[in-house]
Design a protein around this motif. Sequence first.
Motif, PDB file in Angstrom:
ATOM      1  N   ALA A  35     -14.260  -5.187 -14.396  1.00 20.71           N
ATOM      2  CA  ALA A  35     -13.352  -6.012 -13.602  1.00 20.71           C
ATOM      3  C   ALA A  35     -11.963  -5.919 -14.216  1.00 20.71           C
ATOM      4  CB  ALA A  35     -13.827  -7.459 -13.576  1.00 20.71           C
ATOM      5  N   GLU A  36     -10.978  -5.496 -13.404  1.00 21.97           N
ATOM      6  CA  GLU A  36      -9.621  -5.254 -13.895  1.00 21.97           C
ATOM      7  C   GLU A  36      -8.628  -6.071 -13.057  1.00 21.97           C
ATOM      8  OE1 GLU A  36      -9.310  -3.461 -16.525  1.00 21.97           O
ATOM      9  OE2 GLU A  36     -11.234  -2.387 -16.593  1.00 21.97           O
ATOM     10  N   PRO A  37      -8.361  -7.319 -13.453  1.00 14.41           N
ATOM     11  CA  PRO A  37      -7.453  -8.171 -12.676  1.00 14.41           C
ATOM     12  C   PRO A  37      -5.992  -7.761 -12.855  1.00 14.41           C
ATOM     13  CG  PRO A  37      -8.166  -9.307 -14.667  1.00 14.41           C
ATOM     14  CD  PRO A  37      -8.950  -8.021 -14.610  1.00 14.41           C
ATOM     15  N   ALA A  38      -5.168  -8.117 -11.876  1.00 13.98           N
ATOM     16  CA  ALA A  38      -3.728  -7.907 -11.925  1.00 13.98           C
ATOM     17  C   ALA A  38      -3.084  -8.840 -10.913  1.00 13.98           C
ATOM     18  CB  ALA A  38      -3.372  -6.455 -11.612  1.00 13.98           C
ATOM     19  N   ASP A  39      -1.819  -9.169 -11.142  1.00 16.54           N
ATOM     20  CA  ASP A  39      -1.119 -10.053 -10.205  1.00 16.54           C
ATOM     21  C   ASP A  39      -0.989  -9.414  -8.825  1.00 16.54           C
ATOM     22  OD1 ASP A  39      -0.827 -11.975 -12.170  1.00 16.54           O
ATOM     23  OD2 ASP A  39       1.169 -11.281 -12.776  1.00 16.54           O
ATOM     24  N   ASP A  40      -0.743  -8.114  -8.803  1.00 14.94           N
ATOM     25  CA  ASP A  40      -0.638  -7.370  -7.545  1.00 14.94           C
ATOM     26  C   ASP A  40      -2.032  -6.889  -7.144  1.00 14.94           C
ATOM     27  OD1 ASP A  40      -0.247  -5.551  -5.491  1.00 14.94           O
ATOM     28  OD2 ASP A  40       1.479  -4.588  -6.428  1.00 14.94           O
ATOM     29  N   PRO A  41      -2.575  -7.337  -6.006  1.00 12.84           N
ATOM     30  CA  PRO A  41      -3.936  -6.942  -5.622  1.00 12.84           C
ATOM     31  C   PRO A  41      -4.103  -5.442  -5.407  1.00 12.84           C
ATOM     32  CG  PRO A  41      -2.832  -8.056  -3.803  1.00 12.84           C
ATOM     33  CD  PRO A  41      -1.974  -8.251  -5.018  1.00 12.84           C
ATOM     34  N   THR A  42      -3.018  -4.723  -5.153  1.00 10.55           N
ATOM     35  CA  THR A  42      -3.152  -3.269  -4.998  1.00 10.55           C
ATOM     36  C   THR A  42      -3.278  -2.574  -6.348  1.00 10.55           C
ATOM     37  OG1 THR A  42      -0.764  -2.800  -4.990  1.00 10.55           O
ATOM     38  CG2 THR A  42      -1.792  -3.363  -2.891  1.00 10.55           C
ATOM     39  N   GLU A  43      -2.889  -3.248  -7.430  1.00  7.67           N
ATOM     40  CA  GLU A  43      -3.067  -2.708  -8.776  1.00  7.67           C
ATOM     41  C   GLU A  43      -4.360  -3.194  -9.408  1.00  7.67           C
ATOM     42  OE1 GLU A  43       0.312  -3.437 -11.238  1.00  7.67           O
ATOM     43  OE2 GLU A  43       1.760  -2.765  -9.726  1.00  7.67           O
ATOM     44  N   THR A 138      -4.775   1.291   0.984  1.00  9.93           N
ATOM     45  CA  THR A 138      -4.107   0.295   0.149  1.00  9.93           C
ATOM     46  C   THR A 138      -4.172  -1.093   0.783  1.00  9.93           C
ATOM     47  OG1 THR A 138      -2.601   1.923  -0.814  1.00  9.93           O
ATOM     48  CG2 THR A 138      -1.883  -0.383  -0.847  1.00  9.93           C
ATOM     49  N   ILE A 139      -3.933  -1.173   2.082  1.00 16.76           N
ATOM     50  CA  ILE A 139      -4.011  -2.461   2.784  1.00 16.76           C
ATOM     51  C   ILE A 139      -5.427  -3.033   2.706  1.00 16.76           C
ATOM     52  CG2 ILE A 139      -3.967  -3.516   5.083  1.00 16.76           C
ATOM     53  CD1 ILE A 139      -1.545  -1.686   5.684  1.00 16.76           C
ATOM     54  N   ALA A 140      -6.432  -2.196   2.967  1.00 18.91           N
ATOM     55  CA  ALA A 140      -7.816  -2.668   2.956  1.00 18.91           C
ATOM     56  C   ALA A 140      -8.258  -3.072   1.554  1.00 18.91           C
ATOM     57  CB  ALA A 140      -8.734  -1.584   3.512  1.00 18.91           C
ATOM     58  N   HIS A 141      -7.885  -2.279   0.552  1.00 13.85           N
ATOM     59  CA  HIS A 141      -8.241  -2.609  -0.829  1.00 13.85           C
ATOM     60  C   HIS A 141      -7.615  -3.940  -1.240  1.00 13.85           C
ATOM     61  CE1 HIS A 141      -8.914  -2.045  -5.164  1.00 13.85           C
ATOM     62  NE2 HIS A 141      -7.651  -2.425  -5.321  1.00 13.85           N
ATOM     63  N   GLY A 142      -6.325  -4.102  -0.971  1.00 16.20           N
ATOM     64  CA  GLY A 142      -5.663  -5.347  -1.330  1.00 16.20           C
ATOM     65  C   GLY A 142      -6.270  -6.546  -0.640  1.00 16.20           C
ATOM     66  N   ALA A 143      -6.659  -6.379   0.616  1.00 10.61           N
ATOM     67  CA  ALA A 143      -7.262  -7.488   1.365  1.00 10.61           C
ATOM     68  C   ALA A 143      -8.599  -7.891   0.760  1.00 10.61           C
ATOM     69  CB  ALA A 143      -7.441  -7.093   2.830  1.00 10.61           C
ATOM     70  N   GLU A 144      -9.408  -6.909   0.363  1.00 14.17           N
ATOM     71  CA  GLU A 144     -10.711  -7.260  -0.206  1.00 14.17           C
ATOM     72  C   GLU A 144     -10.581  -7.892  -1.586  1.00 14.17           C
ATOM     73  OE1 GLU A 144     -15.223  -5.710  -0.420  1.00 14.17           O
ATOM     74  OE2 GLU A 144     -13.730  -4.270  -1.110  1.00 14.17           O
ATOM     75  N   ALA A 170      -5.496   0.650  -5.841  1.00  3.92           N
ATOM     76  CA  ALA A 170      -5.392   1.423  -4.599  1.00  3.92           C
ATOM     77  C   ALA A 170      -4.690   2.749  -4.870  1.00  3.92           C
ATOM     78  CB  ALA A 170      -4.614   0.600  -3.579  1.00  3.92           C
ATOM     79  N   PRO A 171      -4.645   3.643  -3.871  1.00  2.54           N
ATOM     80  CA  PRO A 171      -3.915   4.903  -4.050  1.00  2.54           C
ATOM     81  C   PRO A 171      -2.497   4.658  -4.563  1.00  2.54           C
ATOM     82  CG  PRO A 171      -5.141   4.960  -2.001  1.00  2.54           C
ATOM     83  CD  PRO A 171      -5.284   3.560  -2.546  1.00  2.54           C
ATOM     84  N   GLY A 172      -2.073   5.498  -5.499  1.00  2.00           N
ATOM     85  CA  GLY A 172      -0.783   5.306  -6.138  1.00  2.00           C
ATOM     86  C   GLY A 172      -0.890   4.565  -7.453  1.00  2.00           C
ATOM     87  N   HIS A 173      -2.004   3.853  -7.638  1.00  2.00           N
ATOM     88  CA  HIS A 173      -2.273   3.138  -8.882  1.00  2.00           C
ATOM     89  C   HIS A 173      -3.567   3.641  -9.520  1.00  2.00           C
ATOM     90  CE1 HIS A 173       0.953   0.363  -7.967  1.00  2.00           C
ATOM     91  NE2 HIS A 173       0.408   0.103  -6.786  1.00  2.00           N
ATOM     92  N   GLY A 174      -4.646   3.656  -8.754  1.00  2.00           N
ATOM     93  CA  GLY A 174      -5.942   4.058  -9.280  1.00  2.00           C
ATOM     94  C   GLY A 174      -6.064   5.565  -9.451  1.00  2.00           C
ATOM     95  N   THR A 175      -6.993   5.949 -10.321  1.00  2.00           N
ATOM     96  CA  THR A 175      -7.321   7.354 -10.542  1.00  2.00           C
ATOM     97  C   THR A 175      -8.820   7.539 -10.341  1.00  2.00           C
ATOM     98  OG1 THR A 175      -5.557   7.552 -12.185  1.00  2.00           O
ATOM     99  CG2 THR A 175      -7.232   9.280 -12.170  1.00  2.00           C
ATOM    100  N   MET A 176      -9.197   8.608  -9.619  1.00  2.00           N
ATOM    101  CA  MET A 176     -10.603   8.830  -9.318  1.00  2.00           C
ATOM    102  C   MET A 176     -11.007  10.256  -9.637  1.00  2.00           C
ATOM    103  SD  MET A 176     -11.051   6.781  -5.720  1.00  2.00           S
ATOM    104  CE  MET A 176     -12.834   6.807  -5.866  1.00  2.00           C
ATOM    105  N   ASP A 177     -12.291  10.414  -9.931  1.00  2.00           N
ATOM    106  CA  ASP A 177     -12.923  11.716 -10.075  1.00  2.00           C
ATOM    107  C   ASP A 177     -14.244  11.612  -9.324  1.00  2.00           C
ATOM    108  OD1 ASP A 177     -13.523  14.308 -10.837  1.00  2.00           O
ATOM    109  OD2 ASP A 177     -13.084  13.984 -12.957  1.00  2.00           O
ATOM    110  N   GLY A 178     -15.135  12.564  -9.499  1.00  2.00           N
ATOM    111  CA  GLY A 178     -16.413  12.500  -8.805  1.00  2.00           C
ATOM    112  C   GLY A 178     -17.437  13.402  -9.448  1.00  2.00           C
TER     113      GLY A 178
END
Length: 298
Positions: A35-43, A138-144, A170-178
């Motif tokens: 769990a990684e909290p931040a003031d900005d929900p997109t971050e 980004t909108i959907a991630h921030g909303a959830e 969200a995109p622009g902040h997070g990094t993903m691999d697979g």
Amino acid sequence: MTDTADRPLQVGSGIDADATPTAFVPAHITGFFTAEPADDPTEAGSTGAGLALSDGVTVRVEPATPGTYEVTLDGESLDIAAPKQVLRALRVDGAHVRARSDVPLASGFGVSGALALGTALCANAVFDRKLSENELVTIAHGAEVQAGTGLGDVVAQARGGVPVRLEPGAPGHGTMDGIPARSRVEYVTLGELSTEDVLSGDTEMLTHAGQRARSALVQEPTLDTFVRSSRRFAREAELLTDRVRDVILDVSEADGSGSMAMLGETVFALGTGLSDAGHDPAVCRIHPTGAHLTLDGW
């Protein structure tokens, strides 16, 4: 995103007025997370790993009376904040979100994230908002995140496959691999757990457990390591229920590999692990692509 002839679909423009845009969002089983909290929900968000499934949620969005926001899932009215927040973020003044799900709610399949992301994709097309995929995710991630119903499902569902979230957001902040692998997946749902209750409590212990699981998977990015790390996480984070533990033991005794879906009282296994253990599971596969918009998916 593709249309029914597998041609690129320009979301939000050039859509046949007689066609109804429909989004399919794969269900997402999280094996472990931090769990990684931040003031900005997109971050804010989580790191971790999971499986995108060929079972999922199908969404449509229709204009409704101004000021009215309604969400129905499998014909039942649902009081859920994330998709309504998506509509407001897209400046939609009145809409009805209609969804069908192959998987149960509140059982570790990311249904709330799927509703948020599916709403964003469909509303963008229906109301001609002309936003890009990253903007909609980004909108959907921030909303959830704001709704407290999930931290990483949306970005994973947008990617598909076996997503590994290395940095939160969200995109622009997070990094993903697979993990470059695919498999049959079986699952058995025993009951519901509240994601909001877990995420609103002390998450320090589960975050430490998630960090250890992530490190193990990064060192050896395979499906077997993913399931083993997920099983260890569930135990160390003290999230296992007695019923889930018993089913996982059944799978292990049948020489299978299974773990718990986060956050739900659901056991998943690769291959035929649950079937071999004598259970009657639902069966699907890892979904190779992420959420997408079509014109005939209902």
